[in-house]
Design an enzyme around this catalytic site. Structure first.
Site, short mmCIF file in Angstrom:
data_model
loop_
_atom_site.label_atom_id
_atom_site.label_comp_id
_atom_site.label_asym_id
_atom_site.label_seq_id
_atom_site.Cartn_x
_atom_site.Cartn_y
_atom_site.Cartn_z
N HIS A 1 0.42 4.33 7.22
CA HIS A 1 0.67 4.87 5.89
C HIS A 1 1.32 6.26 5.96
O HIS A 1 0.99 7.06 6.84
CB HIS A 1 -0.63 4.94 5.10
CG HIS A 1 -1.22 3.59 4.85
ND1 HIS A 1 -2.40 3.17 5.43
CD2 HIS A 1 -0.79 2.55 4.09
CE1 HIS A 1 -2.67 1.94 5.04
NE2 HIS A 1 -1.70 1.54 4.22
N SER B 1 0.78 -1.24 0.00
CA SER B 1 0.00 0.00 0.00
C SER B 1 0.81 1.29 0.00
O SER B 1 0.44 2.25 -0.66
CB SER B 1 -0.96 0.02 1.19
OG SER B 1 -0.27 -0.15 2.41
N ASP C 1 -3.62 6.59 10.83
CA ASP C 1 -3.66 5.14 11.06
C ASP C 1 -2.34 4.58 11.56
O ASP C 1 -2.25 3.41 11.94
CB ASP C 1 -4.10 4.40 9.80
CG ASP C 1 -3.18 4.62 8.61
OD1 ASP C 1 -2.07 5.17 8.79
OD2 ASP C 1 -3.56 4.22 7.49
#
Length: 252
Positions: A221, A10, A218
Site C-alpha cells: 500500500h 485498497s 507491508d
C-alpha cells in the site's frame, strides 16, 4: 459540479497512514496531508446513503466497510484540479473496495451494480456532469498466471460495460498501473499485470504509473506522501486530456 468516480481496490480506497496497533488491530493515524485540504464547499463526496457531503478523509470510510481506510488519491486529485484551474466544484463518488479481484467487478455482481447505481444517483443532482473514472486495481489479479493473463480482456470488457450503462461512450478512464515490493508473496505476477495495464488499447483510457512511489511497511500500500503524488499525477493527466479535447489552457 464535475463528477469523478473513484473505483478499484485498497489503494484507491486509501490505506495511507493505516498501521497495525499494539493489539494487532488496524488503525488510521488521522494525519491529513496539506495537499489534501480543499476550500469549504469546493469538493463534495457522495456518502453511502446517496447524499452529498463535504469531502474529508478518509473518503471511503463508509464504502470499504470491512477495512480501515486512510489517505487515498481522491482528495489530492481534487485539490490539484482546483489549484491548477480545473473545475471549481468537484463531486467524488467513492466506490473502491479492498482486496477485490477484477472478477468481483463482474457486471452482474454487487460491486459493479453499486458503482453504477451510486454514479447515477450522483448525476441526478442538477448541474452535474460525469467527467471521468479513476481506476486503481490489479494487485489481487497478480496472484496467478491465469488471472494476470486474462486481466487485459476483463478490464476492457468491464470498462465498455461502464460506458454503456452510464450512457457515456467516450468516458475518459484513468487507470493506475500497480506497484508493490518484490518481497510481497501474494503478487508473484505483478509485472504481468503491469504490462497489461501499460499496454491497454482501450480508446480514451490513460495510464498513470505508480511504479517507484513510496510504499508502507507491508510493501503493498502507498504511503500518504505517495498518494499525494499519485493524486497529482492523475489530476495532471486529466487536465492534459481536457486541454487536448477542448483546446483550453491550464496552469501546469
Amino acid at each position: 459540479m464535475e463528477v469523478f468516480i473513484l473505483s478499484g481496490q485498497s489503494n484507491m480506497a486509501g490505506r495511507g497512514g493505516v498501521y497495525t496497533g499494539p493489539n494487532g488491530t488496524k488503525m488510521w493515524d488521522g494525519v491529513v496531508p496539506e495537499q489534501c485540504r480543499v476550500p469549504p464547499g469546493a469538493v463534495l463526496r457522495l456518502n453511502a446513503d446517496g447524499s452529498w457531503k463535504e469531502a474529508t478523509a478518509p473518503l471511503h470510510h463508509d464504502i470499504d466497510l470491512q477495512k480501515v481506510c486512510g489517505i487515498g488519491p481522491g482528495l489530492p486529485f481534487a485539490a490539484r484540479l482546483l489549484e491548477r484551474g480545473g473545475p471549481r466544484h468537484i463531486g467524488l463518488v467513492p466506490c473502491a473496495v479492498g482486496a477485490t479481484a477484477i472478477d468481483e467487478w463482474d457486471t452482474t455482481g454487487r460491486l459493479y451494480q453499486q458503482m453504477i447505481s451510486r454514479t447515477k444517483r450522483a448525476l441526478q443532482t442538477p448541474g452535474t456532469r460525469l467527467q471521468a473514472l479513476l481506476w486503481y486495481q490489479g494487485e489481487s489479479d497478480a496472484d496467478t498466471a491465469e488471472h494476470a493473463a486474462t486481466y487485459a480482456t476483463k478490464f476492457t470488457k468491464l470498462m465498455r460495460a461502464v460506458r454503456h450503462d452510464l450512457d457515456h461512450k467516450d468516458l475518459p478512464i484513468f487507470q493506475v498501473a500497480i506497484t508493490c515490493a518484490d518481497s510481497v508473496e501474494i503478487t508473484p505476477y505483478r509485472d504481468e499485470v503491469r504490462r497489461a495495464q501499460l499496454g491497454t488499447e482501450l480508446p480514451h483510457c490513460y495510464v498513470v504509473d505508480a511504479q517507484g512511489l513510496e510504499l508502507q511497511a507491508d510493501g503493498l500500500h502507498l504511503t500518504p506522501k505517495a498518494q499525494v503524488i499519485l493524486g497529482g499525477r492523475l489530476a495532471d493527466a486529466y487536465l492534459l486530456h481536457s486541454m487536448h479535447s477542448s483546446g483550453g489552457k491550464y496552469d501546469f
